[in-house]
Design an enzyme around this catalytic site. Structure first.
Site, PDB file in Angstrom:
ATOM      1  N   ALA A  59       0.832  -1.216  -0.111  1.00  0.00           N
ATOM      2  CA  ALA A  59      -0.005   0.015   0.020  1.00  0.00           C
ATOM      3  C   ALA A  59       0.820   1.181   0.105  1.00  0.00           C
ATOM      4  O   ALA A  59       1.270   1.783   0.904  1.00  0.00           O
ATOM      5  CB  ALA A  59      -0.876   0.103   1.286  1.00  0.00           C
ATOM      6  N   GLU A  60       1.085   1.836  -1.228  1.00  0.00           N
ATOM      7  CA  GLU A  60       2.045   2.938  -1.666  1.00  0.00           C
ATOM      8  C   GLU A  60       1.354   4.167  -0.607  1.00  0.00           C
ATOM      9  O   GLU A  60       2.311   5.147  -0.093  1.00  0.00           O
ATOM     10  CB  GLU A  60       2.258   3.312  -2.661  1.00  0.00           C
ATOM     11  CG  GLU A  60       3.024   2.509  -3.497  1.00  0.00           C
ATOM     12  CD  GLU A  60       2.536   0.973  -3.954  1.00  0.00           C
ATOM     13  OE1 GLU A  60       1.298   0.932  -4.107  1.00  0.00           O
ATOM     14  OE2 GLU A  60       3.264  -0.021  -4.092  1.00  0.00           O
ATOM     15  N   PHE A  83       8.572   0.618  -7.606  1.00  0.00           N
ATOM     16  CA  PHE A  83       8.886   0.716  -8.873  1.00  0.00           C
ATOM     17  C   PHE A  83       8.299   2.403  -9.233  1.00  0.00           C
ATOM     18  O   PHE A  83       7.222   2.593  -8.472  1.00  0.00           O
ATOM     19  CB  PHE A  83       8.288  -0.218 -10.080  1.00  0.00           C
ATOM     20  CG  PHE A  83       9.092  -1.196 -10.055  1.00  0.00           C
ATOM     21  CD1 PHE A  83      10.067  -1.433 -10.938  1.00  0.00           C
ATOM     22  CD2 PHE A  83       8.770  -2.405  -9.444  1.00  0.00           C
ATOM     23  CE1 PHE A  83      10.866  -2.745 -11.102  1.00  0.00           C
ATOM     24  CE2 PHE A  83       9.486  -3.723  -9.439  1.00  0.00           C
ATOM     25  CZ  PHE A  83      10.594  -3.756 -10.118  1.00  0.00           C
ATOM     26  N   PHE A  86       4.438   3.057  -9.432  1.00  0.00           N
ATOM     27  CA  PHE A  86       3.318   2.990  -8.197  1.00  0.00           C
ATOM     28  C   PHE A  86       3.363   4.242  -7.423  1.00  0.00           C
ATOM     29  O   PHE A  86       2.965   4.013  -6.379  1.00  0.00           O
ATOM     30  CB  PHE A  86       3.889   1.770  -7.614  1.00  0.00           C
ATOM     31  CG  PHE A  86       4.227   0.440  -8.170  1.00  0.00           C
ATOM     32  CD1 PHE A  86       3.399   0.365  -9.517  1.00  0.00           C
ATOM     33  CD2 PHE A  86       5.139  -0.569  -7.694  1.00  0.00           C
ATOM     34  CE1 PHE A  86       3.644  -0.712 -10.113  1.00  0.00           C
ATOM     35  CE2 PHE A  86       5.300  -1.858  -8.549  1.00  0.00           C
ATOM     36  CZ  PHE A  86       4.612  -1.833  -9.594  1.00  0.00           C
ATOM     37  N   HIS A 129       6.690  -0.046 -14.718  1.00  0.00           N
ATOM     38  CA  HIS A 129       7.851  -0.175 -13.719  1.00  0.00           C
ATOM     39  C   HIS A 129       8.895   0.950 -14.424  1.00  0.00           C
ATOM     40  O   HIS A 129       9.852   1.010 -13.688  1.00  0.00           O
ATOM     41  CB  HIS A 129       8.192  -1.716 -14.000  1.00  0.00           C
ATOM     42  CG  HIS A 129       7.367  -2.848 -13.351  1.00  0.00           C
ATOM     43  ND1 HIS A 129       6.220  -2.967 -13.858  1.00  0.00           N
ATOM     44  CD2 HIS A 129       7.679  -3.434 -12.232  1.00  0.00           C
ATOM     45  CE1 HIS A 129       5.478  -3.586 -12.771  1.00  0.00           C
ATOM     46  NE2 HIS A 129       6.405  -4.096 -12.205  1.00  0.00           N
TER      47      HIS A 129
END
Length: 325
Positions: A59-60, A83, A86, A129
């Site tokens: 969970a960024e 990455f 995200f 990415h």
């Protein structure tokens, strides 16, 4: 000096800061026991414990929020976004909360967070990415953005980033992770906001950063071999703030400039550099400033990635264009 990959140099910087400052914490997805996707944090949890180097949920937004909260309470968090693609889930923390903290609190709080993320094409990674999203961050006042091009710079710049009292976004190019270079084993810093002239020249200035430094150096060698042109290459290293003084000094000497970036053409670092050159050195120019960039499209899938990226041949064509103007 030891020979290190960029991965090892970054790992070494992180280890040094964990030893030096008990307030440094490292966290993100898989950075603990696994040592990260590219093993950048390999061995750090074993050495410093799970209270200092630890995994987070996928969970960024949580990673970003934790980093901001810890930063306001005297810690120096190093938060990894696994990455670059995200970061959108963490943009409130990266672009709104952390950079405004000093201003919002009237100087009562600062937010010394280092956000790390791999980025960059050339390794045939899946969608989202490898995108070059640095332009999203550089438009945010209050956060510095750093992009090293070699292991030596990566270590010195990361040490400076972690020690900085304001937030820093530290971008690590995927294609450069396993390139090697000489790196001191001890502690040293490279100041943020200072570019590096990596190749001296008198006829054309190339301003670039990240993996495009190496692309530009190849093009400079080709230009000298084919027509005797002396091309100066500047590695920005920090793309926010930009070291315009070094750029202007070079442009005043050469009279011609090219900006090379991997990111799409519009609204990027190249456009900002050109604007500042025009503001400060337009009367020294002998030709229009050119950009060599990715096209204004989504980054191509792996099968066509090589067609999307700037190449030494494209940079050489720009060199010839400004020389023949």
């Amino acid at each position: 000096m030891a020979q290190m990959t960029m991965v090892k140099a970054i790992n070494d910087a992180l280890r040094l800061e964990l030893k030096r400052d008990p307030n440094v914490l490292i966290f993100g997805e898989d950075v603990g026991k696994n040592g990260g996707v590219f093993r950048v944090t390999d061995g750090l949890q074993n050495e410093f414990g799970a209270d200092r180097v630890f995994d987070t949920p996928l969970a960024e937004s949580g990673i970003g929020g934790l980093a901001v909260g810890l930063g306001t309470q005297g810690f120096r968090p190093v938060a990894e976004i696994q990455f670059i693609g995200f970061i959108f889930e963490a943009m409130d923390s990266i672009a709104v909360q952390a950079p405004r903290m000093r201003y919002r609190s009237g100087g009562r709080y600062n937010c010394p967070v280092t956000f790390r993320a791999p980025f960059g094409a050339g390794v045939k990674s899946p969608e989202l990415h490898s995108d070059s999203l640095e332009g999203l961050i550089t438009q945010t006042p209050g956060i510095k953005v750093v992009v090293p091009s070699n292991p030596y710079d990566a270590k010195g710049l990361l040490l400076s980033a972690i020690r900085d009292n304001d937030p820093v976004f530290f971008l690590e190019h995927l294609k450069l992770y396993f390139t090697k270079g000489e790196v001191p084993e001890g502690e040293y810093t490279i100041p943020l906001g200072k570019a590096n002239v990596v190749r001296e020249g008198s006829d054309v200035t190339i301003i670039t950063y990240g993996a495009m430094v190496h692309t530009s150096l190849k093009a400079a060698e080709m230009a000298e071999k084919e027509r005797g042109a002396k091309v100066e290459v500047i590695d920005l290293r920090t793309i926010s703030p930009i070291d315009i003084e070094t750029i202007v000094n070079s442009v005043e000497k050469t009279g011609r400039a090219i900006i090379v970036q991997e990111a799409q053409k519009s609204s990027g670092i190249a456009a900002e550099v050109i604007a500042q050159i025009n503001e400060k050195a337009i009367l020294k120019l002998e030709a229009p400033v050119l950009r060599v960039t990715g096209p204004d499209t989504v980054l191509g899938f792996p099968q066509i990635e090589d067609e999307w990226l700037p190449t030494p041949a494209r940079v050489l064509a720009a060199i010839n264009q400004v020389l023949d103007f």
